[in-house]
Scaffold this motif. Structure first.
Motif, mmCIF file in Angstrom:
data_model
loop_
_atom_site.group_PDB
_atom_site.id
_atom_site.type_symbol
_atom_site.label_atom_id
_atom_site.label_comp_id
_atom_site.label_asym_id
_atom_site.label_seq_id
_atom_site.Cartn_x
_atom_site.Cartn_y
_atom_site.Cartn_z
ATOM 1 N N GLY A 11 -11.346 60.284 -48.891
ATOM 2 C CA GLY A 11 -12.692 59.823 -48.573
ATOM 3 C C GLY A 11 -13.721 60.346 -49.553
ATOM 4 O O GLY A 11 -14.587 59.590 -50.040
ATOM 5 N N LEU A 12 -13.634 61.642 -49.872
ATOM 6 C CA LEU A 12 -14.559 62.212 -50.847
ATOM 7 C C LEU A 12 -14.345 61.608 -52.227
ATOM 8 O O LEU A 12 -15.312 61.414 -52.992
ATOM 9 C CB LEU A 12 -14.384 63.732 -50.898
ATOM 10 N N ALA A 66 -5.564 65.490 -47.049
ATOM 11 C CA ALA A 66 -5.375 64.307 -47.897
ATOM 12 C C ALA A 66 -6.387 63.225 -47.571
ATOM 13 O O ALA A 66 -6.975 62.600 -48.470
ATOM 14 C CB ALA A 66 -3.952 63.780 -47.744
ATOM 15 N N VAL A 67 -6.622 62.998 -46.268
ATOM 16 C CA VAL A 67 -7.605 61.973 -45.862
ATOM 17 C C VAL A 67 -9.004 62.376 -46.314
ATOM 18 O O VAL A 67 -9.788 61.552 -46.809
ATOM 19 C CB VAL A 67 -7.542 61.760 -44.339
ATOM 20 N N THR A 68 -9.323 63.660 -46.144
ATOM 21 C CA THR A 68 -10.643 64.131 -46.572
ATOM 22 C C THR A 68 -10.828 63.971 -48.072
ATOM 23 O O THR A 68 -11.877 63.506 -48.542
ATOM 24 C CB THR A 68 -10.829 65.608 -46.173
ATOM 25 N N VAL A 96 -13.346 58.510 -52.883
ATOM 26 C CA VAL A 96 -13.982 57.188 -52.886
ATOM 27 C C VAL A 96 -15.493 57.319 -53.039
ATOM 28 O O VAL A 96 -16.138 56.603 -53.820
ATOM 29 C CB VAL A 96 -13.628 56.427 -51.593
ATOM 30 N N LEU A 97 -16.076 58.253 -52.272
ATOM 31 C CA LEU A 97 -17.519 58.470 -52.368
ATOM 32 C C LEU A 97 -17.914 58.923 -53.773
ATOM 33 O O LEU A 97 -18.906 58.447 -54.334
ATOM 34 C CB LEU A 97 -17.946 59.504 -51.330
ATOM 35 N N ALA A 98 -17.140 59.849 -54.340
ATOM 36 C CA ALA A 98 -17.436 60.329 -55.693
ATOM 37 C C ALA A 98 -17.307 59.202 -56.716
ATOM 38 O O ALA A 98 -18.116 59.107 -57.658
ATOM 39 C CB ALA A 98 -16.497 61.480 -56.053
ATOM 40 N N ALA A 99 -16.304 58.337 -56.539
ATOM 41 C CA ALA A 99 -16.131 57.223 -57.472
ATOM 42 C C ALA A 99 -17.331 56.283 -57.416
ATOM 43 O O ALA A 99 -17.825 55.820 -58.455
ATOM 44 C CB ALA A 99 -14.843 56.470 -57.149
#
Length: 730
Positions: A30-31, A25-27, A33-36
């Motif tokens: 994080g991904l 879930a954390v991964t 947020v980065l993708a957004a």
């Protein structure tokens, strides 16, 4: 004793499963947020990218074989379906291009001798016949939502004064006209060089015909141009231009200009009026095209050379845009170019035809280009949506019509139909930097020093009250802060400017003085107050200094500024706006303080206690421990706090929107306003046309803010890592 083997019990399996789910879930978060962030950047870039694209042509959009005898004018409608042609013989024809038929044919006048026309945006035409009579007409063949024209027709101008210029039309060499409702004007040049003018002077009660004749003859006049308002007359003789202005009941020669600027190799072939008729386009025989317009210097208007466009000498003629400040150039080999004057952008370079057309015209919406070749009418569809945008127009000074010199200007709208949008990003980028800088000047010292005192010196019981109170300030909506700053605090600053400035000086100085006086007190007095509670003494003292500062301020204003600080500033050329950078700096600084304070205080308080205890045990004073151990260890966190505050100050919208005049001006004066990128987006995006240059430039502003915030955070992280590695040994 036997070793116990590992057994995965049921609860251990459950814990392992939960651990893996949490990690997944954390991964994913994080991904995500980065993708957004990446998608936001890509979307902004996709909206902005078309601004810098070139124009596109769709050749042979409509073609039709026709037979025309010496055409002198063409026109095409906004759909590329209907066309109009005017022949030297006075025959006007309407054509339905998609059907290949002639809709209507009208003989305008018998035995026409001379032809004249206004600029394309006005779209009036005129013939002079053998009897010396002028016939003015305007075609109506363009369909619109407001008025559906089924059959093309002609509107003739009904004169309110005499349109007979001479007894014999052959005695006239050239003529020009203006159908301005306030003062319709006719100007004509006889073959003997006599230049005459006639216009209708209107007042509230009367209408009077004015006949004027220039005293001196004008020989060898090659071109005669009259602006649509009838106020300015241009006479070209070779490479010399004579400019006459209408003054009450006469035309007066204002100046004579050498269009070659003293270089004979730049001899002049032709002059054209750019859209709006404020600028002249001068075509030189060597292929150069120069732009000229009036500028005011020393309280006088002078025609000024502005910029040049280097074209090939094979250029045949120019076609100015209907409304925008651009022009098309046609070459012998069929090459077509399009330049935009203010952005100096070459938006089109294409071999559009096999040879240069004899005559061309642009539709009113500038989407269709009608060209006449012997025996054929050809319509080319033009897609040229963003000619006014270039890197030079966004980031360099641009000399706009009517301005005395090149300037950085952001002005996206106006009440005038002839308005040219001005899209320099420099003023609003400057306003963003100015607002952020003054906010940081106010907030950083207070927030960082407050964090140092709270984390290192303040008693734990007081810290448990002070820190949450300051953190609660961050929850206050910025729209409330902006509302209070614009409507409550700004008038206070305006009416008590000296008091506000004096308090900003006296309060820090009084703190230092109080600290010095405290050190002079006997030790047994000072030891009665436990360490960490000294702020209780400072706060009432500062409250006492407030009325003292307000009481002293009028005397300062009377002694140093003659009793009126605003008058004094005005006399020394310093402007003052009620909603200015001082108000924004204090209000936005108030909003940024909690962010910087919280992060910096946590960083200082998190310094391991054994470091400071060890420093004190080795004989260092508390101040030495603070400056050489604690602050160095906490420096990565303090720097990150400042960068976070800077990022918020740059992106702040509501405070700068409500507490400034939102004027895009470039002045470091703290008493004048500004406009920021974020405020510009908030104000203008709802009113911009989707897909327009204005719309996409607002997205470019958003992209700049996004990139700046990303850059600030990246630099902050890089510096933080470097500082952490440097002071890791502590």
């Amino acid at each position: 004793m036997a070793r116990a083997g590992f057994t995965l019990q049921e609860k251990d399996r459950s814990r392992l499963l939960k651990d893996r789910l949490a990690r997944f879930a954390v991964t994913c978060g994080g991904l995500g947020v980065l993708a957004a962030l990446v998608l936001i950047f890509v979307y902004l870039a996709m909206v902005v990218f078309p601004l810098f694209s070139d124009a596109k042509l769709e050749r042979n959009y409509q073609t039709m074989p026709v037979t025309l005898n010496q055409p002198v004018a063409l026109a095409v409608d906004d759909y590329g379906q209907r066309a109009m042609s005017v022949s030297q013989s006075g025959l006007l024809s309407f054509w339905q291009l998609d059907l290949g038929i002639r809709l209507k044919e009208i003989q305008l006048t018998a035995n026409p001798l001379l032809f004249a026309r206004t600029i394309p945006a006005v779209e009036w035409y005129g013939f002079l016949d053998e009897s010396g009579e002028v016939t003015l007409f305007k075609p109506e063949f363009n369909s619109s939502l407001a008025k559906e024209v089924q059959q093309p027709d002609i509107e003739f101008y009904s004169p309110e004064f005499s349109f007979r210029l001479a007894e014999n039309g052959e005695s006239i060499r050239q003529f020009a006209f203006s159908v301005n409702p306030d003062s319709p004007t006719l100007v004509w040049l006889d073959r003997d060089g006599t230049l005459s003018a006639r216009w209708l002077m209107k007042s509230a009660l009367t209408k009077r015909q004015i006949d004027f004749q220039f005293e001196s003859p004008f020989h060898d006049i090659d071109q005669l141009l009259l602006t649509p308002d009838g106020a300015t007359l241009y006479l070209r003789s070779g490479s010399e231009l004579i400019i006459a202005r209408k003054r009450q009941e006469a035309f007066r020669v204002r100046e004579v200009v050498d269009l070659t600027l003293g270089d004979k190799k730049h001899s002049v072939r032709n002059i054209d009026l750019l859209a709006g008729a404020y600028s002249l386009l001068v075509t030189h025989n060597d292929g150069r095209v120069s732009q000229w317009f009036d500028t005011r210097r020393d309280n006088q208007r002078r025609l000024t050379h502005i910029r040049d466009f280097k074209l090939a000498s094979q250029v045949q003629y120019l076609l100015p845009d209907t409304h925008r400040k651009g022009f098309y150039s046609f070459y012998t080999n069929g090459t077509l170019q399009s330049h935009y004057t203010t952005s100096e952008k070459l938006v089109l370079f294409s071999r559009a035809f096999s040879q240069a057309p004899q005559l061309s015209a642009m539709s009113n919406n500038e989407h269709y280009l009608l060209s006449y070749f012997p025996g054929q009418l050809n319509v080319t569809k033009v897609e040229n949506p963003y000619p006014e945008v270039s890197l030079s127009s966004l980031w360099q000074r641009v000399w706009y019509e009517g301005y005395p010199e090149p300037q950085f200007v952001w002005q996206s709208t106006s009440a005038s139909d002839d308005f040219e949008a001005k899209f320099s990003l420099i003023p609003i980028a400057f306003g963003t930097i100015k607002a952020a800088m003054f906010a940081m000047l106010f907030s950083v010292p207070i927030a960082v020093l407050g964090a140092i005192y709270t984390a290192y010196f303040m008693a734990p019981r007081m810290r448990r009250v002070v820190k949450p109170s300051i953190e609660l300030m961050e929850a206050m909506p910025t729209v409330i802060i902006g509302f209070l700053a614009g409507l409550w605090f700004a008038p206070i600053v305006e009416n008590h400017l000296i008091s506000v400035i004096s308090l900003m000086i006296f309060l820090p100085l009084s703190t230092i003085v109080i600290g010095a006086l405290w050190r002079l007190l006997p030790a047994n007095w000072r030891h009665r107050i436990p360490n960490g509670w000294h702020a209780l003494i400072l706060m009432p003292t500062l409250l006492v200094m407030l009325p003292i500062g307000l009481w002293i301020a009028p005397s300062i204003e009377h002694i140093w500024f003659g009793g009126d600080i605003r008058l004094y500033l005005s006399e020394h050329g310093i402007g003052f706006d009620q909603r200015n950078a001082l108000v924004v700096g204090l209000a936005m600084g108030f909003a940024v303080i909690p962010t910087i304070f919280t992060i910096a205080e946590d960083a200082i308080f998190s310094v391991p206690k054994h470091l400071s205890d060890g420093s004190l045990a080795l004989g260092a004073t508390p101040w030495q421990t603070l400056t050489r151990v604690v602050l160095l260890t906490a420096s990565p966190g303090i720097f990150s706090a400042i960068m976070m505050g800077l990022g918020r100050a740059v992106g702040e919208t509501m405070i700068v929107l409500m507490a400034t005049g939102n004027t895009p001006m470039m002045d470091w004066n703290i008493l004048e306003g500004m406009r920021t990128l974020s405020a510009t987006i908030a104000v203008e995006l709802p009113e911009s046309e989707v897909g327009s240059s204005h719309f996409r430039l607002l997205f470019l502003s958003a992209l700049l803010l996004f990139v700046f915030t990303f850059a600030v955070n990246s630099v902050a992280e890089w510096v933080r890592q470097r500082l952490r590695e440097k002071y890791r040994a502590l």
